[in-house]
Design a protein around this motif. Structure first.
Motif, PDB file in Angstrom:
ATOM      1  N   UNK A 111       6.591   6.939 -10.499  1.00 36.55           N
ATOM      2  CA  UNK A 111       6.651   8.386 -10.295  1.00 36.55           C
ATOM      3  C   UNK A 111       5.298   8.909  -9.810  1.00 36.55           C
ATOM      4  N   UNK A 112       5.337   9.689  -8.738  1.00 36.74           N
ATOM      5  CA  UNK A 112       4.115  10.252  -8.183  1.00 36.74           C
ATOM      6  C   UNK A 112       3.458   9.392  -7.127  1.00 36.74           C
ATOM      7  N   UNK A 113       3.947   8.155  -6.953  1.00 36.15           N
ATOM      8  CA  UNK A 113       3.429   7.236  -5.933  1.00 36.15           C
ATOM      9  C   UNK A 113       4.469   7.153  -4.819  1.00 36.15           C
ATOM     10  N   UNK A 114       4.039   7.148  -3.569  1.00 40.96           N
ATOM     11  CA  UNK A 114       4.974   7.067  -2.455  1.00 40.96           C
ATOM     12  C   UNK A 114       5.035   5.655  -1.894  1.00 40.96           C
ATOM     13  N   UNK A 115       6.091   5.388  -1.139  1.00 44.87           N
ATOM     14  CA  UNK A 115       6.192   4.098  -0.450  1.00 44.87           C
ATOM     15  C   UNK A 115       5.028   3.925   0.515  1.00 44.87           C
ATOM     16  N   UNK A 116       4.622   4.994   1.177  1.00 46.64           N
ATOM     17  CA  UNK A 116       3.484   4.911   2.102  1.00 46.64           C
ATOM     18  C   UNK A 116       2.206   4.518   1.364  1.00 46.64           C
ATOM     19  N   UNK A 117       2.026   5.022   0.146  1.00 44.42           N
ATOM     20  CA  UNK A 117       0.868   4.616  -0.665  1.00 44.42           C
ATOM     21  C   UNK A 117       0.890   3.111  -0.896  1.00 44.42           C
ATOM     22  N   UNK A 118       2.048   2.607  -1.318  1.00 30.96           N
ATOM     23  CA  UNK A 118       2.154   1.180  -1.617  1.00 30.96           C
ATOM     24  C   UNK A 118       1.957   0.338  -0.360  1.00 30.96           C
ATOM     25  N   UNK A 119       2.467   0.796   0.769  1.00 30.62           N
ATOM     26  CA  UNK A 119       2.306   0.056   2.019  1.00 30.62           C
ATOM     27  C   UNK A 119       0.835  -0.043   2.402  1.00 30.62           C
ATOM     28  N   UNK A 120       0.116   1.061   2.338  1.00 31.06           N
ATOM     29  CA  UNK A 120      -1.295   1.064   2.740  1.00 31.06           C
ATOM     30  C   UNK A 120      -2.140   0.207   1.807  1.00 31.06           C
ATOM     31  N   UNK A 121      -1.920   0.339   0.508  1.00 32.57           N
ATOM     32  CA  UNK A 121      -2.695  -0.456  -0.455  1.00 32.57           C
ATOM     33  C   UNK A 121      -2.343  -1.926  -0.313  1.00 32.57           C
ATOM     34  N   UNK A 122      -1.065  -2.229  -0.098  1.00 36.23           N
ATOM     35  CA  UNK A 122      -0.649  -3.623   0.080  1.00 36.23           C
ATOM     36  C   UNK A 122      -1.287  -4.269   1.293  1.00 36.23           C
ATOM     37  N   UNK A 123      -1.289  -3.553   2.419  1.00 38.02           N
ATOM     38  CA  UNK A 123      -1.914  -4.111   3.631  1.00 38.02           C
ATOM     39  C   UNK A 123      -3.391  -4.406   3.393  1.00 38.02           C
ATOM     40  N   UNK A 124      -4.072  -3.486   2.746  1.00 39.92           N
ATOM     41  CA  UNK A 124      -5.500  -3.679   2.498  1.00 39.92           C
ATOM     42  C   UNK A 124      -5.750  -4.864   1.574  1.00 39.92           C
ATOM     43  N   UNK A 125      -4.957  -4.998   0.533  1.00 35.49           N
ATOM     44  CA  UNK A 125      -5.130  -6.124  -0.385  1.00 35.49           C
ATOM     45  C   UNK A 125      -4.844  -7.450   0.302  1.00 35.49           C
ATOM     46  N   UNK A 126      -3.809  -7.507   1.139  1.00 38.09           N
ATOM     47  CA  UNK A 126      -3.447  -8.751   1.813  1.00 38.09           C
ATOM     48  C   UNK A 126      -4.544  -9.228   2.753  1.00 38.09           C
ATOM     49  N   UNK A 127      -5.330  -8.312   3.299  1.00 39.63           N
ATOM     50  CA  UNK A 127      -6.415  -8.685   4.219  1.00 39.63           C
ATOM     51  C   UNK A 127      -7.749  -8.867   3.525  1.00 39.63           C
ATOM     52  N   UNK A 128      -7.788  -8.617   2.206  1.00 44.90           N
ATOM     53  CA  UNK A 128      -9.073  -8.557   1.497  1.00 44.90           C
ATOM     54  C   UNK A 128      -9.585  -9.887   0.991  1.00 44.90           C
TER      55      UNK A 128
END
Length: 431
Positions: A135-152
């Motif tokens: 609740x309060x988190x969007x799919x776009x939030x998860x997508x952006x954080x996921x992309x950054x973590x995968x490249x980190x």
């Protein structure tokens, strides 16, 4: 057989050992232990559709009693008669995966009773496919954080720690939604150590990690966070149910296929071919290029010194390495490993290798991995490239496609993590 044929034979043996058709039937209830209520089949992961098909094909009762919903990666679906299969995006979730996971949580497992059985089929890739934000988190939030973590360069354990604390379904929450039904989870492991709480972010098991640990991971890799996401974690609103929570009292978890089992199958195949086989580890982690240099040093010691093993032999390893993507290439931890391995071996005349992901997807491309041989450095130069430059650009896939050395399997219907095999020939012997 040529060295490349031998290596591919070992890889094929590893894949065969982890096929759902082979491992799922061993863990289904027998005819005398069928539930009195409904049987709901749910699941997520790259192997989950094939697992669902194996359930239908081998269910000891009337398969028409089965119903449910399973989410897999695009291209990894297989037809089922009674269980719905939905394909969605991986490794970054999309709207299709979000809609299916939300439907699973809010409808498929809703209003279950104590006589019902939920059969949960989980394999690697399930984290991205079970994409219901907290609740309060969007799919776009998860997508952006996921992309950054995968490249980190973060490990899978670190990535999934974050995923669990931004989710409404992972980190044991799917089990809460299934109450009061009995839950039997069958796992195909794709993580070092085979920890059920990490595989697909543990949707039906207690989560020992915390919001504070998720924040530590995000800060460690300097992942930018919207203010509302940071507030969600700092307030502990995203805390997950822990081991020992009453919701898990009727939950059973079984590992049905693991990286170790796949490596053991490859070792048996090597011995059938007259080669000694040595499993170095099923749980190697770290930057792919660093892991490759250690493997290269060991291969050289075997080839040049006869220590600690005598050639001809095969060195086998599994696990999940990482790539910190800083160049313009596609990344891919197995091809990155091979570029660094070829660079360190520098054309050693008696060493060949294959590295591939057992799901058929290395990084984001539908290419499992590649092979190298003693000619790889020279053939790379003939293309006008240097291995050091390929490595700096994270462009292993581009190189091996140009060389014709990619390993392409298509969807393998399983996922037991990375597979690496290094073949070391005997002095003055031709394989």
């Amino acid at each position: 057989m040529s060295p490349r044929q031998i290596l591919r034979s070992l890889f094929d043996a590893a894949l065969a050992a982890a096929q759902p058709e082979r491992v799922v039937p061993l863990h289904l209830p027998d005819g005398g232990a069928l539930p009195r209520g409904r049987v709901i089949v749910i699941g997520a992961g790259k192997a989950s559709a094939a697992m669902a098909r194996a359930v239908e094909d081998h269910w000891p009762g009337d398969p028409a009693r089965l119903s449910g919903l399973v989410i897999t990666r695009y291209g990894h679906g297989v037809p089922c008669r009674h269980i719905e299969i939905v394909e969605a995006a991986h490794p970054v979730p999309d709207e299709r995966g979000y809609a299916a996971a939300r439907r699973m949580l809010e409808h498929t497992v809703a209003e279950l009773g104590p006589d019902d059985l939920v059969l949960c089929l989980i394999s690697g890739g399930g984290s991205a496919l079970l994409a219901v934000p907290a609740a309060g988190i969007t799919l776009a939030d998860k997508q952006a954080i996921g992309r950054a973590l995968l490249a980190s360069g973060a490990t899978i354990g670190e990535i999934n720690c974050v995923r669990k604390h931004l989710s409404a379904i992972k980190g044991g929450r799917l089990a809460l939604a299934c109450q009061p039904a009995r839950v039997l989870t069958l796992l195909i492991s794709d993580v070092p150590g085979d920890d059920p709480s990490i595989i697909a972010s543990g949707p039906t098991v207690g989560d020992p990690t915390t919001c504070a640990e998720a924040l530590t991971v995000l800060d460690k890799y300097a992942i930018p966070l919207p203010a509302h996401v940071r507030a969600h974690l700092e307030s502990a609103r995203g805390e997950s149910p822990k081991p020992g929570h009453p919701a898990f009292a009727r939950c059973e978890t079984r590992l049905i296929a693991t990286p170790q089992q796949a490596l053991e199958a490859a070792a048996r195949r090597a011995r059938e071919l007259g080669l000694s086989a040595h499993i170095l580890s099923d749980a190697m982690e770290g930057e792919s290029r660093h892991v490759a240099r250690v493997h290269a040093a060991l291969a050289r010691q075997v080839a040049d010194r006869g220590q600690p093993f005598v050639a001809p032999c095969v060195l086998l390893s599994g696990g999940e390495t990482t790539v910190t993507v800083s160049g313009k290439g596609q990344g891919g931890r197995n091809v990155e490993f091979l570029v660094a391995l070829a660079q360190a071996l520098d054309g050693h005349p008696r060493v060949h290798a294959l590295a591939a992901d057992t799901d058929g997807v290395d990084g984001s491309l539908d290419i499992a991995g590649a092979c190298i041989d003693p000619t790889t450095p020279a053939r790379t130069l003939a293309l006008g490239r240097r291995l050091a430059d390929v490595l700096a650009d994270n462009d292993g896939h581009g190189l091996f496609q140009a060389l014709g050395d990619s390993v392409v399997t298509g969807p393998t219907q399983t996922n037991v993590n990375d597979f690496r095999a290094i073949l070391i020939d005997a002095p003055d012997a031709a394989l």
